[in-house]
Scaffold this motif. Structure first.
Motif, PDB file in Angstrom:
ATOM      1  N   ASN A  91      15.831  28.087 -68.634  1.00  0.00           N
ATOM      2  CA  ASN A  91      15.904  29.344 -69.136  1.00  0.00           C
ATOM      3  C   ASN A  91      15.555  30.424 -68.068  1.00  0.00           C
ATOM      4  N   GLY A  92      16.006  30.237 -66.712  1.00  0.00           N
ATOM      5  CA  GLY A  92      15.683  31.128 -65.402  1.00  0.00           C
ATOM      6  C   GLY A  92      16.996  32.081 -65.871  1.00  0.00           C
ATOM      7  N   LEU A  93      16.532  33.502 -65.232  1.00  0.00           N
ATOM      8  CA  LEU A  93      17.674  34.463 -65.418  1.00  0.00           C
ATOM      9  C   LEU A  93      17.972  34.917 -63.806  1.00  0.00           C
ATOM     10  N   TYR A  94      18.914  35.714 -63.866  1.00  0.00           N
ATOM     11  CA  TYR A  94      19.229  36.329 -62.375  1.00  0.00           C
ATOM     12  C   TYR A  94      18.338  37.697 -62.294  1.00  0.00           C
ATOM     13  N   HIS A  95      18.372  38.541 -63.287  1.00  0.00           N
ATOM     14  CA  HIS A  95      17.267  39.541 -63.351  1.00  0.00           C
ATOM     15  C   HIS A  95      16.844  39.988 -64.545  1.00  0.00           C
ATOM     16  N   MET A  96      16.328  41.029 -64.876  1.00  0.00           N
ATOM     17  CA  MET A  96      15.632  41.236 -66.318  1.00  0.00           C
ATOM     18  C   MET A  96      15.898  42.750 -66.548  1.00  0.00           C
TER      19      MET A  96
ATOM     20  N   LEU B 143      19.427  25.601 -66.456  1.00  0.00           N
ATOM     21  CA  LEU B 143      19.554  24.828 -67.645  1.00  0.00           C
ATOM     22  C   LEU B 143      19.188  25.754 -68.933  1.00  0.00           C
ATOM     23  N   THR B 144      20.049  26.417 -69.654  1.00  0.00           N
ATOM     24  CA  THR B 144      19.586  27.323 -70.764  1.00  0.00           C
ATOM     25  C   THR B 144      20.001  26.812 -71.947  1.00  0.00           C
ATOM     26  N   GLY B 145      18.737  26.909 -72.930  1.00  0.00           N
ATOM     27  CA  GLY B 145      19.133  26.663 -74.301  1.00  0.00           C
ATOM     28  C   GLY B 145      20.053  27.523 -74.968  1.00  0.00           C
ATOM     29  N   GLU B 146      20.920  26.797 -75.872  1.00  0.00           N
ATOM     30  CA  GLU B 146      21.775  27.716 -76.454  1.00  0.00           C
ATOM     31  C   GLU B 146      21.054  28.696 -77.342  1.00  0.00           C
ATOM     32  N   TYR B 147      20.036  28.502 -77.871  1.00  0.00           N
ATOM     33  CA  TYR B 147      19.228  29.419 -78.558  1.00  0.00           C
ATOM     34  C   TYR B 147      17.994  30.189 -77.780  1.00  0.00           C
ATOM     35  N   ASP B 148      18.215  30.034 -76.580  1.00  0.00           N
ATOM     36  CA  ASP B 148      17.175  30.761 -75.810  1.00  0.00           C
ATOM     37  C   ASP B 148      17.554  32.197 -75.934  1.00  0.00           C
ATOM     38  N   ILE B 149      16.665  33.182 -75.976  1.00  0.00           N
ATOM     39  CA  ILE B 149      16.772  34.592 -76.188  1.00  0.00           C
ATOM     40  C   ILE B 149      17.746  35.355 -74.964  1.00  0.00           C
ATOM     41  N   SER B 150      17.742  34.588 -73.772  1.00  0.00           N
ATOM     42  CA  SER B 150      18.538  35.220 -72.730  1.00  0.00           C
ATOM     43  C   SER B 150      19.788  34.932 -72.769  1.00  0.00           C
ATOM     44  N   MET B 151      20.274  34.273 -73.653  1.00  0.00           N
ATOM     45  CA  MET B 151      21.553  34.028 -74.097  1.00  0.00           C
ATOM     46  C   MET B 151      22.389  35.420 -74.553  1.00  0.00           C
ATOM     47  N   LEU B 152      21.341  36.293 -75.128  1.00  0.00           N
ATOM     48  CA  LEU B 152      21.713  37.728 -75.627  1.00  0.00           C
ATOM     49  C   LEU B 152      22.093  38.576 -74.660  1.00  0.00           C
ATOM     50  N   THR B 153      21.774  38.288 -73.420  1.00  0.00           N
ATOM     51  CA  THR B 153      22.173  39.213 -72.307  1.00  0.00           C
ATOM     52  C   THR B 153      22.903  38.629 -71.010  1.00  0.00           C
ATOM     53  N   PRO B 154      24.280  38.247 -71.180  1.00  0.00           N
ATOM     54  CA  PRO B 154      24.783  37.584 -70.215  1.00  0.00           C
ATOM     55  C   PRO B 154      24.942  38.009 -68.744  1.00  0.00           C
TER      56      PRO B 154
ATOM     57  N   ASP C  75      22.522  39.368 -67.386  1.00  0.00           N
ATOM     58  CA  ASP C  75      21.259  39.200 -66.463  1.00  0.00           C
ATOM     59  C   ASP C  75      21.059  37.573 -66.589  1.00  0.00           C
ATOM     60  N   ASN C  76      21.406  36.865 -67.449  1.00  0.00           N
ATOM     61  CA  ASN C  76      21.052  35.506 -67.403  1.00  0.00           C
ATOM     62  C   ASN C  76      21.065  34.347 -66.744  1.00  0.00           C
ATOM     63  N   GLY C  77      21.193  33.252 -66.823  1.00  0.00           N
ATOM     64  CA  GLY C  77      21.579  32.206 -65.996  1.00  0.00           C
ATOM     65  C   GLY C  77      23.248  32.285 -65.520  1.00  0.00           C
TER      66      GLY C  77
ATOM     67  N   GLY D 172      27.577  28.178 -55.326  1.00  0.00           N
ATOM     68  CA  GLY D 172      26.862  26.964 -55.469  1.00  0.00           C
ATOM     69  C   GLY D 172      25.953  26.687 -56.392  1.00  0.00           C
ATOM     70  N   ALA D 173      25.417  27.520 -57.166  1.00  0.00           N
ATOM     71  CA  ALA D 173      24.342  27.268 -58.220  1.00  0.00           C
ATOM     72  C   ALA D 173      25.129  26.970 -59.416  1.00  0.00           C
ATOM     73  N   GLU D 174      24.261  26.048 -60.424  1.00  0.00           N
ATOM     74  CA  GLU D 174      24.959  25.795 -61.517  1.00  0.00           C
ATOM     75  C   GLU D 174      24.423  26.332 -62.741  1.00  0.00           C
ATOM     76  N   PHE D 175      25.187  26.634 -63.889  1.00  0.00           N
ATOM     77  CA  PHE D 175      24.461  27.060 -64.966  1.00  0.00           C
ATOM     78  C   PHE D 175      25.178  26.322 -66.113  1.00  0.00           C
ATOM     79  N   ILE D 176      24.356  25.812 -66.819  1.00  0.00           N
ATOM     80  CA  ILE D 176      24.456  24.722 -67.869  1.00  0.00           C
ATOM     81  C   ILE D 176      23.790  25.046 -69.220  1.00  0.00           C
ATOM     82  N   VAL D 177      24.707  25.163 -70.137  1.00  0.00           N
ATOM     83  CA  VAL D 177      24.022  25.423 -71.529  1.00  0.00           C
ATOM     84  C   VAL D 177      23.764  24.201 -72.481  1.00  0.00           C
ATOM     85  N   MET D 178      22.354  24.212 -72.971  1.00  0.00           N
ATOM     86  CA  MET D 178      22.079  22.858 -73.691  1.00  0.00           C
ATOM     87  C   MET D 178      22.350  23.340 -75.091  1.00  0.00           C
ATOM     88  N   PRO D 179      23.333  22.622 -75.698  1.00  0.00           N
ATOM     89  CA  PRO D 179      23.661  22.870 -77.245  1.00  0.00           C
ATOM     90  C   PRO D 179      22.487  22.615 -78.303  1.00  0.00           C
TER      91      PRO D 179
END
Length: 418
Positions: free
Chosen positions: A271-276, A359-370, A372-374, A383-390
């Motif tokens: 649940n890390g982000l690119y910026h905030m 790795l970002t949870g489907e219901y992590d609040i960062s998913m509201l801000t694409p 900004d997010n992973g 080369g960085a990977e972004f994977i949503v965990m359903p």
């Protein structure tokens, strides 16, 4: 789905948790869940209900009808799974924050949760035992090292005997107990040496002597957090561990890749982000109000745990937060919200040398801000990977360890093999 208001009122009147959370509260709570409106009359935890009266309520818990219709479904959209995140969309708790909202926040959130459960038929998931009880054998110890002229005595736990070390960092305001299930995983123990740290000021790592923490607002910035991690790695002589961090640790995962690639062999940011940028209006200082206890943070974090995670493990998240010092959460959150921006230094990350997986949870609040997010991180850092965990949420390492397990294992295996 249809809400039986009369039945919900009976449920709230009989709910033992609500009675505990409302001890010492006296007043009228106006509950508005879409078209269903009623009052709760509370006297030191004793709850009775009545039709909404003309009298001004002490507290108002309100979810507008158009929002309620989206929340009261079996699988709500991201951000509408709980009262805490639904406030982004217009749900409100109308009362004075430090005196009426914060002390009873768990009660106001529970009223909404019980309302949604009543409308959808949802029930808490119960587990009878820890998933890896037979291999739950971590060893705890302390290490000392200096950062900025202060000697830090830092607690950590170790499990496993594999050749590749993995260092786990907790979320803001919490500690290494969040990784107790991960450290007990027998399959991971075979392949990795697993280390969970309590950062200074967190958990069993007391503030360093000479810090005079009681004379100031605690504020931890990126440089300090990175120095704690690199100092710990050096003091314990870890051989370039894979770094795994969640939330604030998820931010630090990418910052370590940018600024200290020599210290780690790769990183997993949960649940890390690119910026905030989308979150700059967040009022972090409200948690520094001396009238607001650590329980307000615990209640907030419990509310955003995974809605399909086992109840006991969700409750552990609240327990861990409530047993840490109140000031530590906003201190960490200063960095999480305002001190992390890979638009500035993300170009320093070389994923060919230091792989980075988000790795970002489907219901992590960062998913509201694409923006900004992973997903933005992966789009902007080659080369960085972004994977949503359903189905998973913000605290997945601790509240849903078996759901988190395959995602973590795959990420570690890819980094270890690179």
């Amino acid at each position: 789905m249809t809400l039986d208001g009369a039945q919900l009122r009976k449920t709230l009147e009989a709910d033992r948790e609500l009675a505990v959370r409302l001890k010492a509260f006296r007043g009228i709570v106006r509950v508005t869940l879409g078209p269903t409106v009623f009052d709760l009359v509370v006297d030191d935890g004793a709850v009775s209900s009545s039709d909404a009266a003309e009298a001004e309520p002490t507290v108002g818990v309100t979810i507008p009808t158009e929002l309620w219709d989206l929340m009261a479904v079996e699988k709500p959209q991201v951000g509408l799974e709980c009262m805490t995140s639904a406030q982004v969309f217009g749900a409100t708790i109308d009362a004075d924050w430090p005196t009426l909202v914060a002390p009873y926040l768990g009660a106001w959130n529970r009223i909404v949760r019980l309302g949604v459960d009543a409308a959808t038929g949802r029930h808490e998931i119960v587990v009878d035992a820890d998933p890896f009880a037979d291999s739950d054998d971590p060893v705890g110890r302390y290490v000392r090292f200096d950062v900025d002229g202060l000697e830090h005595r830092v607690y950590y736990e170790t499990a496993g005997r594999g050749p590749v070390p993995v260092l786990f960092m907790h979320t803001a305001g919490a500690d290494g107990r969040q990784y107790r299930h991960v450290l007990a995983d027998p399959a991971l123990q075979e392949k990795y040496t697993l280390i969970a740290i309590d950062l200074p000021y967190h958990g069993k790592s007391l503030p360093p002597l000479g810090s005079r923490w009681w004379e100031k607002d605690l504020k931890f910035d990126k440089a300090q957090l990175m120095a704690w991690i690199t100092g710990f790695i050096a003091a314990t002589e870890l051989d370039r561990p894979i770094f795994v961090g969640c939330s604030v640790g998820g931010q630090l995962a990418s910052d370590l890749c940018a600024h200290h690639p020599e210290a780690i062999r790769g990183a997993v940011g949960v649940n890390g982000l690119y910026h905030m940028e989308s979150w700059q209006g967040f009022d972090n200082d409200r948690f520094r109000d001396p009238r607001v206890a650590a329980g307000a943070v615990g209640s907030t974090m419990f509310d955003v745990t995974g809605m399909d995670a086992p109840e006991d493990f969700r409750r552990e998240v609240e327990w861990i937060y409530t047993t840490n010092h109140r000031d530590v959460y906003p201190a960490d959150n200063d960095y999480f919200m305002f001190g992390h921006d890979l638009r500035v230094d993300g170009h320093l990350i070389d994923t060919a040398k230091t792989p980075l997986i988000i790795l970002t949870g489907e219901y992590d609040i960062s998913m509201l801000t694409p923006d900004d997010n992973g997903s933005a991180l992966a789009a902007n850092i080659p080369g960085a990977e972004f994977i949503v965990m359903p189905g998973l949420s913000h605290f997945t390492p601790s509240d849903d360890p078996e759901g988190f397990r395959p995602h973590l294992t795959a990420a570690l295996d890819r980094i270890a093999a690179s």
